[in-house]
Design an enzyme around this catalytic site. Structure first.
Site, PDB file in Angstrom:
ATOM      1  CB  SER A 128      -0.960  -0.001   1.182  1.00  0.00           C
ATOM      2  OG  SER A 128      -0.321  -0.409   2.343  1.00  0.00           O
ATOM      3  CG  HIS A 144      -3.070  -0.914  -3.071  1.00  0.00           C
ATOM      4  ND1 HIS A 144      -3.517   0.325  -2.709  1.00  0.00           N
ATOM      5  CD2 HIS A 144      -2.952  -1.618  -1.923  1.00  0.00           C
ATOM      6  CE1 HIS A 144      -3.660   0.361  -1.388  1.00  0.00           C
ATOM      7  NE2 HIS A 144      -3.323  -0.799  -0.898  1.00  0.00           N
ATOM      8  CD  GLU A 192      -4.699   2.891  -5.455  1.00  0.00           C
ATOM      9  OE1 GLU A 192      -4.937   4.108  -5.392  1.00  0.00           O
ATOM     10  OE2 GLU A 192      -3.993   2.306  -4.606  1.00  0.00           O
ATOM     11  CG  ASN A 226      -3.555   4.063   1.173  1.00  0.00           C
ATOM     12  OD1 ASN A 226      -4.687   4.090   1.648  1.00  0.00           O
ATOM     13  ND2 ASN A 226      -2.822   2.976   1.133  1.00  0.00           N
TER      14      ASN A 226
HETATM   15  N1  CAA Z   1     -19.774 -12.148  -0.089  1.00  0.00           N
HETATM   16  C1  CAA Z   1     -20.389 -11.479  -1.076  1.00  0.00           C
HETATM   17  N2  CAA Z   1     -21.080 -10.340  -0.895  1.00  0.00           N
HETATM   18  C2  CAA Z   1     -21.189  -9.891   0.355  1.00  0.00           C
HETATM   19  C3  CAA Z   1     -20.603 -10.534   1.458  1.00  0.00           C
HETATM   20  C4  CAA Z   1     -19.872 -11.719   1.184  1.00  0.00           C
HETATM   21  N3  CAA Z   1     -19.261 -12.389   2.134  1.00  0.00           N
HETATM   22  N4  CAA Z   1     -20.840  -9.811   2.575  1.00  0.00           N
HETATM   23  C5  CAA Z   1     -21.570  -8.771   2.202  1.00  0.00           C
HETATM   24  N5  CAA Z   1     -21.774  -8.805   0.873  1.00  0.00           N
HETATM   25  C6  CAA Z   1     -22.479  -7.787   0.067  1.00  0.00           C
HETATM   26  C7  CAA Z   1     -23.818  -7.408   0.644  1.00  0.00           C
HETATM   27  O1  CAA Z   1     -24.831  -8.262   0.173  1.00  0.00           O
HETATM   28  C8  CAA Z   1     -23.988  -6.000   0.143  1.00  0.00           C
HETATM   29  O2  CAA Z   1     -24.346  -6.006  -1.227  1.00  0.00           O
HETATM   30  P1  CAA Z   1     -25.417  -4.920  -1.820  1.00  0.00           P
HETATM   31  O3  CAA Z   1     -24.765  -3.566  -1.612  1.00  0.00           O
HETATM   32  O4  CAA Z   1     -25.564  -5.311  -3.257  1.00  0.00           O
HETATM   33  O5  CAA Z   1     -26.633  -5.125  -1.000  1.00  0.00           O
HETATM   34  C9  CAA Z   1     -22.581  -5.432   0.220  1.00  0.00           C
HETATM   35  O6  CAA Z   1     -21.710  -6.583   0.098  1.00  0.00           O
HETATM   36  C10 CAA Z   1     -22.308  -4.709   1.536  1.00  0.00           C
HETATM   37  O7  CAA Z   1     -22.469  -5.617   2.592  1.00  0.00           O
HETATM   38  P2  CAA Z   1     -23.169  -5.303   3.995  1.00  0.00           P
HETATM   39  O8  CAA Z   1     -24.437  -4.570   3.779  1.00  0.00           O
HETATM   40  O9  CAA Z   1     -23.246  -6.555   4.807  1.00  0.00           O
HETATM   41  O10 CAA Z   1     -22.101  -4.460   4.703  1.00  0.00           O
HETATM   42  P3  CAA Z   1     -22.061  -2.889   4.906  1.00  0.00           P
HETATM   43  O11 CAA Z   1     -23.103  -2.181   4.144  1.00  0.00           O
HETATM   44  O12 CAA Z   1     -21.943  -2.733   6.361  1.00  0.00           O
HETATM   45  O13 CAA Z   1     -20.684  -2.537   4.191  1.00  0.00           O
HETATM   46  C11 CAA Z   1     -18.357  -2.368   3.891  1.00  0.00           C
HETATM   47  C12 CAA Z   1     -19.474  -3.103   4.603  1.00  0.00           C
HETATM   48  C13 CAA Z   1     -18.342  -2.748   2.406  1.00  0.00           C
HETATM   49  C14 CAA Z   1     -17.069  -2.832   4.541  1.00  0.00           C
HETATM   50  C15 CAA Z   1     -18.575  -0.816   4.024  1.00  0.00           C
HETATM   51  O14 CAA Z   1     -18.721  -0.487   5.378  1.00  0.00           O
HETATM   52  C16 CAA Z   1     -17.436  -0.021   3.435  1.00  0.00           C
HETATM   53  O15 CAA Z   1     -17.356   0.171   2.232  1.00  0.00           O
HETATM   54  N6  CAA Z   1     -16.573   0.502   4.312  1.00  0.00           N
HETATM   55  C17 CAA Z   1     -15.386   1.257   3.905  1.00  0.00           C
HETATM   56  C18 CAA Z   1     -14.287   0.294   3.601  1.00  0.00           C
HETATM   57  C19 CAA Z   1     -13.068   0.996   3.076  1.00  0.00           C
HETATM   58  O16 CAA Z   1     -12.969   2.215   2.991  1.00  0.00           O
HETATM   59  N7  CAA Z   1     -12.081   0.160   2.708  1.00  0.00           N
HETATM   60  C20 CAA Z   1     -10.807   0.660   2.251  1.00  0.00           C
HETATM   61  C21 CAA Z   1      -9.836   0.711   3.392  1.00  0.00           C
HETATM   62  S1  CAA Z   1      -8.296   1.322   2.859  1.00  0.00           S
HETATM   63  C22 CAA Z   1      -7.502  -0.006   2.233  1.00  0.00           C
HETATM   64  O17 CAA Z   1      -7.923  -1.113   2.303  1.00  0.00           O
HETATM   65  C23 CAA Z   1      -6.226   0.221   1.557  1.00  0.00           C
HETATM   66  C24 CAA Z   1      -5.020   0.408   2.337  1.00  0.00           C
HETATM   67  O18 CAA Z   1      -3.928   0.314   1.767  1.00  0.00           O
HETATM   68  C25 CAA Z   1      -5.046   0.781   3.759  1.00  0.00           C
END
Ligand code: CAA
Length: 281
Positions: free
Chosen positions: A106, A127, A139, A177
């Site tokens: 990252s 990424h 990415e 990031n």
């Molecule tokens: N398999 C398939 N699909 C699934 C699933 C699974 N195991 N679990 C959930 N889903 C689906 C759900 O059905 C839902 O689909 P729809 O939108 O079509 O209905 C979707 O995925 C979202 O699931 P949930 O409703 O259960 O969960 P949520 O709404 O609470 O969202 C989340 C969870 C996606 C994590 C959301 O909170 C989110 O986007 N958070 C931000 C995450 C983020 O910013 N990540 C980046 C971090 S930075 C990084 O990673 C990089 C780095 O280098 C640090």
């Protein structure tokens, strides 16, 4: 993130080898993938037949020799350049000439891995974002030695995974990031400055800016140790104050408060729903 990437590859139809450093960790990776797929079935996003097909395409190992048959290697080990480069050198001796080497780093520079891996023209960054099975973005990061052919093959591979690729240059933080880390650090600075409480800052960004998670929930989710490390690397590269980790972040990492993975960060996860951690501010 490695198991998330492996799951996505297997679900997309690729025969996938997962390497862990010990059998218990390999078993844990398999169990983690099974659990996520089970949740997918529960949510109606994955069928039982798709789960079985994906699991059948996954092979778990603690060795490296198996990678001699791979078209692309995705590395997601700890953010330690020596560790990564040691692995790349071993893999270069095993893998055939066309195999692409892709790092999920990252914040480390792809150029530093390209220079050491033995195949600088076939090295790039892929990424992914957490949680990998749910986050659409990847990415695709080219460094100055990456060839067009390598870049285009990797770009197409990301599309074949069912993800959305974006093109990024080999600058620390890439695109997401570069913007996300200063935002998370600013949230900590706002807390240190008593602008508002953890809950109200989180609520503010969720309800006022449409973010799925507020910054403190996100910090705990990504891992405070991870964010601290990324910020240090970005600060080292750019020497700009906005990438400098705030003192509170450093103190929390020193105290072992890494967020969800350690059970406590800005929130305490020993209770459901999690409670805000008293930090004596
Ligand atoms: N398999 C398939 N699909 C699934 C699933 C699974 N195991 N679990 C959930 N889903 C689906 C759900 O059905 C839902 O689909 P729809 O939108 O079509 O209905 C979707 O995925 C979202 O699931 P949930 O409703 O259960 O969960 P949520 O709404 O609470 O969202 C989340 C969870 C996606 C994590 C959301 O909170 C989110 O986007 N958070 C931000 C995450 C983020 O910013 N990540 C980046 C971090 S930075 C990084 O990673 C990089 C780095 O280098 C640090």
């Amino acid at each position: 993130m490695g198991s998330g990437i492996a799951q996505v590859a297997a679900q997309a139809g690729f025969d996938t080898i997962v390497r862990e450093i010990s059998q218990p960790l390999a078993d844990k990776a398999r169990a983690g993938i099974e659990k996520t797929l089970a949740k997918g079935i529960e949510k109606g996003k994955v069928t039982a037949a798709e789960r079985d097909a994906a699991m059948a395409r996954l092979r778990f190992t603690t060795g490296l020799k198996e990678f001699a048959s791979c078209d692309i290697i995705l590395e997601a080990v700890a953010e330690d350049l020596e560790l990564k480069n040691g692995l790349w050198k071993e893999l270069h001796a095993i893998c055939p000439e066309p195999t692409i080497f892709a790092s999920n780093t990252s914040s480390l520079t792809i150029a530093a891995m390209a220079a050491a891996c033995g195949r600088p023209d076939r090295m790039l960054g892929l990424h992914f974002f957490n949680p990998v099975p749910l986050m659409k973005l990847v990415e695709v990061v080219r460094t100055i030695t990456t060839t067009d052919d390598t870049f285009e093959r990797a770009f197409q591979f990301v599309k074949d995974l069912g993800k959305e690729p974006i093109r990024a240059k080999d600058n620390s933080g890439f695109v997401v990031n570069l913007l996300l880390v200063p935002y998370m650090l600013d949230a900590i600075a706002a807390l240190e400055g008593n602008v508002a409480s953890v809950e109200d800052i989180d609520k503010g960004m969720q309800l006022g800016a449409g973010h799925p998670m507020g910054p403190f929930t996100l910090l705990d989710f990504v891992g405070l140790d991870t964010v601290y490390k990324i910020a240090e690397i970005m600060f080292d590269e750019y020497r700009e104050k906005r990438y400098a980790p705030p003192p509170l972040l450093k103190r929390m990492v020193l105290a072992g408060m890494y967020g969800r993975k350690s059970g406590k960060g800005f929130y305490d996860y020993s209770e459901d729903p999690p409670r805000v951690t008293a930090l004596g501010l």
